[in-house]
Design an enzyme around this catalytic site. Structure first.
Site, short mmCIF file in Angstrom:
data_model
loop_
_atom_site.label_atom_id
_atom_site.label_comp_id
_atom_site.label_asym_id
_atom_site.label_seq_id
_atom_site.Cartn_x
_atom_site.Cartn_y
_atom_site.Cartn_z
N THR A 77 0.85 -1.21 0.00
CA THR A 77 0.00 0.00 0.00
C THR A 77 0.88 1.25 0.00
O THR A 77 0.65 2.18 -0.78
CB THR A 77 -0.94 -0.01 1.23
OG1 THR A 77 -1.71 -1.21 1.19
CG2 THR A 77 -1.88 1.19 1.21
N CYS A 103 -9.57 -7.09 2.04
CA CYS A 103 -9.84 -5.70 2.43
C CYS A 103 -11.31 -5.35 2.22
O CYS A 103 -11.82 -4.44 2.83
CB CYS A 103 -8.97 -4.75 1.63
SG CYS A 103 -7.33 -5.38 1.39
N ASN A 154 -5.75 -9.73 -7.72
CA ASN A 154 -5.82 -10.50 -6.47
C ASN A 154 -7.09 -11.34 -6.36
O ASN A 154 -7.11 -12.34 -5.67
CB ASN A 154 -5.69 -9.56 -5.27
CG ASN A 154 -6.63 -8.38 -5.35
OD1 ASN A 154 -6.77 -7.77 -6.41
ND2 ASN A 154 -7.28 -8.04 -4.27
N HIS A 176 4.31 -10.30 2.89
CA HIS A 176 3.40 -11.26 3.53
C HIS A 176 2.61 -12.11 2.53
O HIS A 176 1.92 -13.04 2.92
CB HIS A 176 2.48 -10.58 4.54
CG HIS A 176 1.36 -9.74 3.99
ND1 HIS A 176 0.10 -10.23 3.78
CD2 HIS A 176 1.30 -8.44 3.63
CE1 HIS A 176 -0.69 -9.26 3.34
NE2 HIS A 176 0.02 -8.15 3.23
N THR A 184 13.57 4.76 10.71
CA THR A 184 14.54 3.70 11.04
C THR A 184 14.05 2.38 10.43
O THR A 184 12.88 2.05 10.53
CB THR A 184 14.67 3.56 12.57
OG1 THR A 184 14.99 4.85 13.09
CG2 THR A 184 15.75 2.57 12.95
N GLN A 192 0.77 -9.65 -6.12
CA GLN A 192 0.26 -11.02 -6.24
C GLN A 192 1.15 -11.90 -7.14
O GLN A 192 0.95 -13.11 -7.19
CB GLN A 192 -1.18 -11.01 -6.78
CG GLN A 192 -2.19 -10.41 -5.81
CD GLN A 192 -2.43 -11.29 -4.58
OE1 GLN A 192 -2.09 -12.47 -4.56
NE2 GLN A 192 -3.01 -10.71 -3.55
N1 PMP Z 1 -1.85 -4.74 -3.93
C1 PMP Z 1 -2.36 -5.97 -4.10
C2 PMP Z 1 -2.55 -6.49 -5.49
C3 PMP Z 1 -2.70 -6.74 -2.99
O1 PMP Z 1 -3.22 -7.96 -3.17
C4 PMP Z 1 -2.47 -6.23 -1.69
C5 PMP Z 1 -2.81 -7.04 -0.45
N2 PMP Z 1 -4.18 -7.33 -0.32
C6 PMP Z 1 -1.94 -4.95 -1.56
C7 PMP Z 1 -1.64 -4.24 -2.70
C8 PMP Z 1 -1.68 -4.33 -0.22
O2 PMP Z 1 -0.51 -4.89 0.33
P1 PMP Z 1 -0.04 -4.57 1.83
O3 PMP Z 1 -0.88 -5.43 2.71
O4 PMP Z 1 1.40 -4.96 1.87
O5 PMP Z 1 -0.21 -3.11 2.05
#
Ligand code: PMP
Length: 387
Positions: A72, A324, A152, A202, A237, A180
């Site tokens: 993000t 989300c 995604n 992650h 940091t 992804q």
């Molecule tokens: N972009 C895509 C295509 C995602 O699938 C995601 C995670 N749902 C994100 C951005 C956001 O990633 P993060 O959780 O590292 O902010």
């Protein structure tokens, strides 16, 4: 956890070496890597080593890698940075795809409210990008074209090579949200044609709260969070345990990537074929180029919340789309953009497999769906026929 976890596009469990290296980093490299004393130098050594390992996996130079708090932040930095880079010129328009991550689309809305023109490239019913529409939208007033490497929700890949040619032909930058793709497809920043690329640890069995923005050499992208770290491109940091875990995750993913891709594709095929045999099942993007692990479908128009609840009670965890938005009641913007009706979009279920998913789990999942959802589909089909 005693369930079958088919929600790897939302997040993945940390790999054993990730947990190990994060613990080590907290103990050995707890000092500030900017400090010039011995503990600081130990932390710096770990940072340099981790950066090299992540860069090797992503196919970029170490100097092109900026650690961020995740995708993000990387996406936001790319968009706001591209606009700031062209501030004071006519190049202030943004072109995104209609199926971007909700975070990026929300940023687009915020910018629109500030007067920035943000255009969305439509997708076809199979989820693939409408390249002719993209070509019409990408003109010489565009600062940045930003698309996902793969969606995604559906797993459908985007034609980033063709978009790079279109963007560069118009003098614009291309940003690819590769969140992804990492761990599920070969990924090489230099070969991709992108100027900017986001990734998040992650999604590939690394920790949350760490990711990266890759910035093509020579591009002086203004920082979102100014400060001296990351060659003045991201202040704060450094998140040392996160960075160590990210490096471990990349290394582990890189070791088995080709095998994992084939393994997940085989399992997805088995799952897809078995579920398609049920009445009323429609797979999204079935014939498009897709991530090997993702199966997005609907069971007729059975509401996804009902389906997911029944599956979870039977030990199978999946999702109705992006985590989300899964908690909300809104139909998926991705499926609406593909031409689904709101009723159909609210029926979507996403199964996303992982590299550790087993044949036995897929067989159990198939049996579970047949047992739990099969009877509902029979009733559903009978009702539809009677109507
Ligand atoms: N972009 C895509 C295509 C995602 O699938 C995601 C995670 N749902 C994100 C951005 C956001 O990633 P993060 O959780 O590292 O902010």
């Amino acid at each position: 956890m005693n369930c079958i976890y088919f929600d790897h596009n939302a997040t993945t469990a940390p790999h054993a070496t990730v947990v190990q290296e994060m613990g080590d980093a907290l103990q050995i490299a707890w000092a500030n890597p900017s400090s010039t004393h011995a503990p600081g130098l130990a932390a710096r050594r770990l940072l340099v080593d981790a950066r090299a390992r992540v860069a090797a996996f992503l196919g970029c130079q170490v100097a092109e890698l900026v650690f961020t708090s995740g995708a993000t932040e990387a996406n936001t930095t790319a968009v706001l940075g591209a606009l700031a880079l062209h501030a004071g010129t006519v190049r202030q328009r943004l072109v995104l795809s209609a199926v971007e991550h909700p975070g990026l689309l929300a940023l687009g809305q915020t910018l629109r409210a500030r007067g920035v023109v943000v255009d969305l490239i439509p997708v076809r019913p199979d989820g693939t990008l409408d390249l002719a529409a993209a070509a019409a939208l990408i003109g010489d007033d565009v600062a940045l074209v930003s698309v996902m490497g793969a969606n995604n929700e559906t797993g459908v890949r985007m034609p980033t090579g063709a978009l790079a040619r279109l963007a560069h032909g118009a003098g614009a930058l291309l940003h690819v949200d590769a969140t992804q793709l990492a761990g599920k497809a070969a990924l090489h920043f230099h070969d991709s044609g992108a100027d900017l690329m986001s990734v998040s640890a992650h999604k590939l069995h690394g920790p949350k709260g760490i990711g990266a923005l890759l910035v093509r050499k020579g591009l002086a992208l203004p920082a979102l969070l100014p400060g001296r770290q990351e060659r003045h491109r991201r202040g704060g940091t450094e998140n040392m345990p996160g960075i160590a875990g990210f490096a471990a995750a990349c290394e582990a993913a890189g070791r088995t990537l080709a095998h994992d891709i084939a393994h997940m594709a085989g399992l997805r095929h088995t799952l897809q074929q078995a579920l398609l045999a049920l009445p009323g099942v429609v797979v999204y993007g079935a014939h498009a180029e897709r991530l090997p692990n993702t199966l997005c479908l609907r069971f007729g128009t059975l509401d996804s919340e009902q389906v997911l609840g029944k599956l979870e009670r039977a030990g199978l965890v999946a999702s109705s789309g992006a985590a989300c938005t899964a908690a909300g009641t809104q139909p998926s913007h991705v499926l609406l953009a593909m031409g689904a009706t709101p009723l159909q979009a609210k029926a979507s279920v996403r199964f996303s497999l992982g590299r550790d998913t087993t044949v036995a789990e897929v067989q159990r999942a198939i049996a579970t769906v047949q047992r739990v959802i099969g009877p509902l589909l029979q009733d559903h089909a009978a009702q539809a026929q009677a109507a």
